[in-house]
Scaffold this motif. Structure first.
Motif, mmCIF file in Angstrom:
data_model
loop_
_atom_site.group_PDB
_atom_site.id
_atom_site.type_symbol
_atom_site.label_atom_id
_atom_site.label_comp_id
_atom_site.label_asym_id
_atom_site.label_seq_id
_atom_site.Cartn_x
_atom_site.Cartn_y
_atom_site.Cartn_z
ATOM 1 N N PHE A 65 35.316 52.444 41.669
ATOM 2 C CA PHE A 65 35.135 53.319 40.512
ATOM 3 C C PHE A 65 36.316 54.246 40.246
ATOM 4 C CE2 PHE A 65 30.635 52.664 41.981
ATOM 5 C CZ PHE A 65 30.330 51.710 41.021
ATOM 6 N N ASN A 66 37.409 54.115 40.985
ATOM 7 C CA ASN A 66 38.579 54.956 40.719
ATOM 8 C C ASN A 66 39.434 54.311 39.637
ATOM 9 O OD1 ASN A 66 40.787 56.609 40.661
ATOM 10 N ND2 ASN A 66 41.436 56.222 42.763
ATOM 11 N N VAL A 67 39.077 54.557 38.397
ATOM 12 C CA VAL A 67 39.805 53.951 37.271
ATOM 13 C C VAL A 67 41.133 54.657 37.006
ATOM 14 C CG1 VAL A 67 37.737 53.039 36.171
ATOM 15 C CG2 VAL A 67 38.528 55.355 35.594
ATOM 16 N N ASN A 68 41.437 55.695 37.765
ATOM 17 C CA ASN A 68 42.714 56.396 37.618
ATOM 18 C C ASN A 68 43.762 55.905 38.601
ATOM 19 O OD1 ASN A 68 41.875 58.139 35.487
ATOM 20 N ND2 ASN A 68 40.700 59.299 36.996
ATOM 21 N N ASP A 69 43.406 54.972 39.455
ATOM 22 C CA ASP A 69 44.352 54.398 40.407
ATOM 23 C C ASP A 69 45.524 53.773 39.645
ATOM 24 O OD1 ASP A 69 44.971 53.222 43.205
ATOM 25 O OD2 ASP A 69 44.948 51.462 41.883
ATOM 26 N N GLU A 70 46.738 54.066 40.073
ATOM 27 C CA GLU A 70 47.934 53.617 39.342
ATOM 28 C C GLU A 70 48.033 52.094 39.259
ATOM 29 O OE1 GLU A 70 50.007 55.452 37.463
ATOM 30 O OE2 GLU A 70 48.608 57.062 37.944
ATOM 31 N N LEU A 75 47.362 47.043 35.899
ATOM 32 C CA LEU A 75 46.898 45.661 35.813
ATOM 33 C C LEU A 75 45.736 45.431 34.846
ATOM 34 C CD1 LEU A 75 46.898 44.813 39.636
ATOM 35 C CD2 LEU A 75 48.752 44.442 37.995
ATOM 36 N N ILE A 76 44.953 46.439 34.563
ATOM 37 C CA ILE A 76 43.674 46.250 33.889
ATOM 38 C C ILE A 76 43.790 45.703 32.459
ATOM 39 C CG2 ILE A 76 43.471 48.635 33.035
ATOM 40 C CD1 ILE A 76 40.627 46.382 34.335
ATOM 41 N N ASP A 77 44.807 46.032 31.745
ATOM 42 C CA ASP A 77 44.886 45.632 30.338
ATOM 43 C C ASP A 77 45.497 44.260 30.101
ATOM 44 O OD1 ASP A 77 43.626 47.897 29.353
ATOM 45 O OD2 ASP A 77 45.494 49.043 29.321
ATOM 46 N N ASN A 78 45.885 43.569 31.146
ATOM 47 C CA ASN A 78 46.504 42.256 30.988
ATOM 48 C C ASN A 78 45.416 41.189 30.936
ATOM 49 O OD1 ASN A 78 47.859 39.740 31.481
ATOM 50 N ND2 ASN A 78 49.618 40.929 32.187
ATOM 51 N N PRO A 79 45.359 40.401 29.842
ATOM 52 C CA PRO A 79 44.306 39.383 29.732
ATOM 53 C C PRO A 79 44.435 38.244 30.747
ATOM 54 C CG PRO A 79 45.866 39.175 27.936
ATOM 55 C CD PRO A 79 46.236 40.422 28.680
ATOM 56 N N LYS A 80 45.575 38.152 31.428
ATOM 57 C CA LYS A 80 45.767 37.105 32.434
ATOM 58 C C LYS A 80 45.454 37.610 33.850
ATOM 59 C CE LYS A 80 49.202 34.324 30.034
ATOM 60 N NZ LYS A 80 50.503 33.665 30.175
ATOM 61 N N ILE A 81 44.856 38.797 33.925
ATOM 62 C CA ILE A 81 44.516 39.375 35.219
ATOM 63 C C ILE A 81 43.029 39.675 35.251
ATOM 64 C CG2 ILE A 81 44.814 41.349 36.767
ATOM 65 C CD1 ILE A 81 47.667 41.614 35.738
ATOM 66 N N THR A 82 42.386 39.236 36.321
ATOM 67 C CA THR A 82 41.004 39.611 36.593
ATOM 68 C C THR A 82 41.056 40.546 37.783
ATOM 69 O OG1 THR A 82 40.182 37.477 35.816
ATOM 70 C CG2 THR A 82 38.702 38.784 37.211
ATOM 71 N N ILE A 83 40.566 41.767 37.591
ATOM 72 C CA ILE A 83 40.617 42.759 38.655
ATOM 73 C C ILE A 83 39.212 43.299 38.894
ATOM 74 C CG2 ILE A 83 41.266 44.586 37.040
ATOM 75 C CD1 ILE A 83 42.954 45.800 39.318
ATOM 76 N N THR A 84 38.836 43.328 40.165
ATOM 77 C CA THR A 84 37.520 43.820 40.550
ATOM 78 C C THR A 84 37.689 44.854 41.654
ATOM 79 O OG1 THR A 84 37.228 42.135 42.251
ATOM 80 C CG2 THR A 84 36.470 41.576 40.030
#
Length: 121
Positions: A65-70, A75-84
């Motif tokens: 839940f730390n959405v402020n992690d650098e 990575l989060i906005d790249n459509p070629k990346i799945t991050i969990t």
């Protein structure tokens, strides 16, 4: 490519530009190891060039839940990346199995027959 390397001095930034230069185009990288084995700048460049088709990571360095992690923000906005979030290791089943393995290892060590060793001096 599945990255499950342990992070140490020989694996730090193992998945870097030199590594990806030796792979075929369009690889998929799945990272389940700690952050540090992957050079995220090299991965982003590989995604942009097509060398890497998709990158899947559990972002082990970020707290859940730390959405402020650098790294997460990078990575989060790249459509070629799945991050969990890194949460799979904390299931009831995993903790029970790990506890049993730990007890078995201690008993075996005390009986003079160590098991599950990564390094035998």
């Amino acid at each position: 490519i599945i990255d499950c390397l342990n992070l140490n001095s020989t694996t730090c930034n193992f998945y870097n530009s030199d590594f990806f230069a030796k792979t075929k185009d369009g690889v998929v990288l799945i990272a389940i190891s700690p952050n540090g084995t992957q050079d995220f700048n090299a991965i982003l460049l590989g995604l942009k060039s097509g060398k890497i088709e998709h990158f899947i990571t559990d972002n082990a360095a970020a707290l859940v839940f730390n959405v402020n992690d650098e790294t997460y923000k990078k990575l989060i906005d790249n459509p070629k990346i799945t991050i969990t979030p890194h949460i799979a290791a904390y299931s009831d089943n995993t903790l029970e199995t790990a506890s049993k393995m730990c007890i078995e290892n201690i008993k075996a060590y005390l009986n003079g027959s160590p098991i599950n060793l990564v390094y035998i001096p």
